[in-house]
Design an enzyme around this catalytic site. Sequence first.
Site, PDB file in Angstrom:
ATOM      1  N   CYS A 153     -25.844  43.025-107.415  1.00 49.73           N
ATOM      2  CA  CYS A 153     -25.875  42.643-106.004  1.00 49.73           C
ATOM      3  C   CYS A 153     -26.773  43.632-105.267  1.00 49.73           C
ATOM      4  O   CYS A 153     -26.439  44.812-105.147  1.00 49.73           O
ATOM      5  CB  CYS A 153     -24.469  42.654-105.415  1.00 49.73           C
ATOM      6  SG  CYS A 153     -24.429  42.285-103.642  1.00 49.73           S
ATOM      7  N   HIS A 231     -31.162  32.885-110.629  1.00 46.66           N
ATOM      8  CA  HIS A 231     -31.588  32.364-109.330  1.00 46.66           C
ATOM      9  C   HIS A 231     -32.420  31.112-109.516  1.00 46.66           C
ATOM     10  O   HIS A 231     -33.101  30.933-110.528  1.00 46.66           O
ATOM     11  CB  HIS A 231     -32.408  33.404-108.563  1.00 46.66           C
ATOM     12  CG  HIS A 231     -31.592  34.550-108.074  1.00 46.66           C
ATOM     13  ND1 HIS A 231     -30.995  34.576-106.834  1.00 46.66           N
ATOM     14  CD2 HIS A 231     -31.248  35.713-108.680  1.00 46.66           C
ATOM     15  CE1 HIS A 231     -30.332  35.712-106.699  1.00 46.66           C
ATOM     16  NE2 HIS A 231     -30.467  36.413-107.808  1.00 46.66           N
ATOM     17  N   GLU A 280     -24.895  31.302-102.722  1.00 43.20           N
ATOM     18  CA  GLU A 280     -24.547  32.199-103.820  1.00 43.20           C
ATOM     19  C   GLU A 280     -23.423  31.609-104.656  1.00 43.20           C
ATOM     20  O   GLU A 280     -22.431  31.090-104.126  1.00 43.20           O
ATOM     21  CB  GLU A 280     -24.120  33.572-103.283  1.00 43.20           C
ATOM     22  CG  GLU A 280     -25.260  34.366-102.670  1.00 43.20           C
ATOM     23  CD  GLU A 280     -24.933  35.847-102.565  1.00 43.20           C
ATOM     24  OE1 GLU A 280     -24.459  36.430-103.560  1.00 43.20           O
ATOM     25  OE2 GLU A 280     -25.143  36.412-101.477  1.00 43.20           O
ATOM     26  N   CYS A 289     -29.106  37.846 -99.402  1.00 38.35           N
ATOM     27  CA  CYS A 289     -28.921  38.111-100.829  1.00 38.35           C
ATOM     28  C   CYS A 289     -30.085  38.969-101.295  1.00 38.35           C
ATOM     29  O   CYS A 289     -31.240  38.524-101.243  1.00 38.35           O
ATOM     30  CB  CYS A 289     -28.851  36.806-101.619  1.00 38.35           C
ATOM     31  SG  CYS A 289     -28.694  37.042-103.411  1.00 38.35           S
ATOM     32  N   GLY A 292     -31.634  37.742-104.465  1.00 39.01           N
ATOM     33  CA  GLY A 292     -32.292  36.489-104.092  1.00 39.01           C
ATOM     34  C   GLY A 292     -33.621  36.722-103.404  1.00 39.01           C
ATOM     35  O   GLY A 292     -34.603  36.016-103.665  1.00 39.01           O
TER      36      GLY A 292
END
Length: 351
Positions: A153, A231, A280, A289, A292
């Site tokens: 993350c 992703h 997510e 994100c 992301g």
Amino acid sequence: MSTVLGYPVGNGTNILSTIEQCPVPHSWAEKAWSDGSGYERIQAALRRIAVGPQAIHQTTEAAVSQKLPPLSIIGMGNGGSAVEFAKMHGSGNDYIFINCMAFTPDDLSQLARQLSDRHFGVGGDGLICICPSNRADFRMRMFNADGSEGAMCGNGIRCLGKYVYDKGLTGKTSLRVETAAGERGLKLMLRDGQVAQVTVDMGIPAVSAPIEIDIKGKCYTSIPVSMGNPHSVVVVDDPAALDLEKIGPIFEHWPYFQDRTNTEFVHLISRNRLGARVWERGSGETLACGTGACAVVAALSTARLCQREAAVILPGGELQVCWNPENGHTYLTGPAVTVFEGKTESVGEIG
């Protein structure tokens, strides 16, 4: 069964021998005991697990003599445990942080679901545990709001950097953090003695060939990217016009992605400014994100639609991404903010 300093502890257990066997985890432990707070916290923890008065005295003295760090989970009882936490966010992507350097509660997946609930818990996109590491400065474990454990993350790891520095767990401004996606390097930027921004080495992205996703007759082109987590990057005319509550879960569970996927819906503002909304996996739509944002730049620069250094504008704020052509690593820079701190009274009763 919960653990203290990595060892199992149950009600009525005398943990004097456990404490005496434990090595001093980190050099910062001495500082943690200097104000006496660690002494009081371990006594409170021992009372909660029904250790007798003599054992409380002996165990506390042993802990103080070895300068073990204070506990952030205050005991275990039949009605659940009280958990000290910090609510933090990176560009609106908010997580609940708990210090597991000395004490790890059982069933972190359930704890994540309980604490992430925005009505009956603390509220957040998930739970992040700060743990000791044998090979890095710290280890990060992150759980989505649905209790599933994630590998990485980007916004969360920036907040972890702020937590450990601002709390005095480290005095270093360059850190290595172990994650399930590998080690990540952090550079902490200070303002008035506290961390304001963090740059994270997010590693080397793996960009795959585009795939087509057909949803009720409408065809979307998705560029799969791995940032240590999956992703799907999709260019659209207007991300704000999308009904993410309907199409987000379809992308998340598309059969191509065996472990589900995060999806970024991107609008090209210019070659170095990109607007995006994020769905997510395990959490739904979030305000930002970090992995992301890196996936977006990697995917679209590979497709020659943007530069390798760009700003990604998300509902929660702006993140800077640089995909270094020399070493292939992506670097994510953005804010880290502490919203508030607190303690739940009885985790076992939440929800």
